[in-house]
Design a protein around this motif. Structure first.
Motif, mmCIF file in Angstrom:
data_model
loop_
_atom_site.group_PDB
_atom_site.id
_atom_site.type_symbol
_atom_site.label_atom_id
_atom_site.label_comp_id
_atom_site.label_asym_id
_atom_site.label_seq_id
_atom_site.Cartn_x
_atom_site.Cartn_y
_atom_site.Cartn_z
ATOM 1 N N ILE A 19 0.877 -1.011 0.074
ATOM 2 C CA ILE A 19 0.036 -0.027 0.049
ATOM 3 C C ILE A 19 0.937 1.172 -0.001
ATOM 4 C CG2 ILE A 19 -1.863 -1.195 1.037
ATOM 5 C CD1 ILE A 19 -0.989 0.136 3.618
ATOM 6 N N SER A 20 0.238 2.500 -0.172
ATOM 7 C CA SER A 20 1.112 3.647 -0.172
ATOM 8 C C SER A 20 1.690 3.747 1.345
ATOM 9 C CB SER A 20 0.072 4.785 -0.238
ATOM 10 O OG SER A 20 -0.692 5.092 -1.655
ATOM 11 N N TRP A 21 3.071 4.364 1.160
ATOM 12 C CA TRP A 21 4.023 4.513 2.163
ATOM 13 C C TRP A 21 4.662 2.920 2.785
ATOM 14 C CZ3 TRP A 21 4.645 9.163 1.207
ATOM 15 C CH2 TRP A 21 3.596 9.948 0.811
ATOM 16 N N THR A 22 4.702 2.251 1.948
ATOM 17 C CA THR A 22 5.262 1.090 2.166
ATOM 18 C C THR A 22 6.727 1.216 1.950
ATOM 19 O OG1 THR A 22 3.603 -0.306 1.527
ATOM 20 C CG2 THR A 22 5.795 -1.368 1.466
ATOM 21 N N LYS A 23 7.549 0.894 3.066
ATOM 22 C CA LYS A 23 9.082 0.790 2.868
ATOM 23 C C LYS A 23 9.676 -0.182 2.098
ATOM 24 C CE LYS A 23 13.079 1.776 5.801
ATOM 25 N NZ LYS A 23 13.649 1.909 6.999
ATOM 26 N N VAL A 24 10.374 0.351 0.755
ATOM 27 C CA VAL A 24 10.785 -0.607 -0.071
ATOM 28 C C VAL A 24 12.239 -0.492 -0.153
ATOM 29 C CG1 VAL A 24 8.707 -0.643 -1.287
ATOM 30 C CG2 VAL A 24 10.549 1.160 -1.858
ATOM 31 N N THR A 25 12.986 -1.337 -0.532
ATOM 32 C CA THR A 25 14.484 -1.539 -0.832
ATOM 33 C C THR A 25 14.612 -1.850 -2.515
ATOM 34 O OG1 THR A 25 14.847 -2.426 1.316
ATOM 35 C CG2 THR A 25 16.698 -2.700 -0.067
ATOM 36 N N ILE A 26 15.413 -0.791 -3.037
ATOM 37 C CA ILE A 26 15.584 -0.868 -4.410
ATOM 38 C C ILE A 26 16.942 -1.297 -4.440
ATOM 39 C CG2 ILE A 26 15.898 0.285 -6.577
ATOM 40 C CD1 ILE A 26 13.780 2.310 -4.984
ATOM 41 N N ARG A 27 17.204 -2.368 -5.360
ATOM 42 C CA ARG A 27 18.590 -2.981 -5.670
ATOM 43 C C ARG A 27 18.750 -2.708 -7.426
ATOM 44 N NH1 ARG A 27 21.390 -4.588 -1.367
ATOM 45 N NH2 ARG A 27 20.025 -5.399 0.160
ATOM 46 N N GLY A 28 20.060 -2.742 -7.770
ATOM 47 C CA GLY A 28 20.254 -2.340 -9.080
ATOM 48 C C GLY A 28 21.700 -2.254 -9.240
ATOM 49 N N GLU A 29 21.964 -1.505 -10.407
ATOM 50 C CA GLU A 29 23.367 -1.311 -10.601
ATOM 51 C C GLU A 29 23.455 0.290 -11.027
ATOM 52 O OE1 GLU A 29 24.289 -3.679 -14.014
ATOM 53 O OE2 GLU A 29 23.945 -5.462 -13.094
ATOM 54 N N ASN A 30 24.550 0.951 -10.658
ATOM 55 C CA ASN A 30 24.749 2.295 -11.080
ATOM 56 C C ASN A 30 23.696 3.321 -10.429
ATOM 57 O OD1 ASN A 30 26.912 1.437 -12.809
ATOM 58 N ND2 ASN A 30 25.508 0.928 -14.524
ATOM 59 N N LEU A 31 23.381 3.045 -9.310
ATOM 60 C CA LEU A 31 22.019 3.734 -8.759
ATOM 61 C C LEU A 31 22.663 4.998 -7.940
ATOM 62 C CD1 LEU A 31 20.240 1.055 -6.932
ATOM 63 C CD2 LEU A 31 20.120 1.915 -9.291
ATOM 64 N N GLY A 32 23.995 5.671 -8.397
ATOM 65 C CA GLY A 32 24.279 6.726 -8.021
ATOM 66 C C GLY A 32 25.841 6.667 -7.419
ATOM 67 N N THR A 33 26.678 7.878 -7.333
ATOM 68 C CA THR A 33 27.898 7.677 -6.688
ATOM 69 C C THR A 33 27.829 8.212 -5.157
ATOM 70 O OG1 THR A 33 28.408 9.971 -7.269
ATOM 71 C CG2 THR A 33 29.115 8.181 -8.946
ATOM 72 N N GLY A 34 26.952 8.781 -4.847
ATOM 73 C CA GLY A 34 26.506 9.294 -3.465
ATOM 74 C C GLY A 34 24.988 9.759 -3.373
#
Length: 193
Positions: A19-34
């Protein structure tokens, strides 16, 4: 000669629905340097940048907002890599509203009697901590003979922790004169059952 940075790529999200406001963890590549490199994050078309917490180039934690779509991609945008793509999607669930006639999984006040966040009640089942008067209205026992109730409700019980619990028996036995219950309703239950 500097090598151009690859755009962000989202390869996983956990959980993948909520539902809205669910805490999620996003995984991937090149998601930023900082943290300052992360300049955009949308889930199902909703901007989630304000709740985003950059953890590493492969992990971001955030909360899903009031999304525009029921299901959609997770798009990460960084200064160094630009707008990314997603190989996964998130499904936004609509919360169900519970009305006064709908069944609920717990009593409203149950958490007042059993605090699962502490170890103080560890090993004690929640039902043993139930309130003596769960309806919160005046208890008036003894208006109807126990023998008559047993005849009216064979094999049943007024104990709400029992598998054979009868709500009608409980109301007749404990709340027959309560001002929030109509006397005629109690008599109807008494004679119908």
């Amino acid at each position: 000669m500097s090598r151009a940075r690859q755009p962000p790529l989202v390869t996983g999200i956990s959980p993948n629905e909520g539902i809205s406001w669910t805490k999620v963890t996003i995984r991937g590549e090149n998601l930023g340097t900082g943290p300052t490199d992360l300049i955009g994050l949308t889930i199902c078309g909703h901007n989630c940048l304000l709740t985003a917490e950059w953890m590493s180039a492969s992990k971001i934690v955030c909360r899903v907002g009031q999304a525009k779509n029921d299901k959609g991609d997770i798009i990460v945008t960084t200064k160094s890599g630009g707008r990314g793509t997603s190989t996964v999607s998130f499904k936004l669930l609509k919360p169900e509203k519970i009305g006064i006639l709908d069944q609920s999984a717990v009593w409203v006040d149950e958490m007042n009697y059993y605090d699962m966040r502490t170890d103080r009640n560890k090993g004690i089942p929640p039902l043993s901590l139930r309130p003596a008067n769960p309806l919160g209205i005046e208890i008036d026992k003894g208006r109807f003979p126990q023998k008559d109730l047993e005849t009216l409700f064979p094999g049943m019980s007024a104990d709400f922790t029992s598998e054979n619990f009868s709500a009608a028996w409980y109301l007749i036995e404990n709340h027959s004169t309560a001002s929030s219950l109509k006397g005629s309703t109690i008599l109807q239950i008494y004679f119908i059952v």
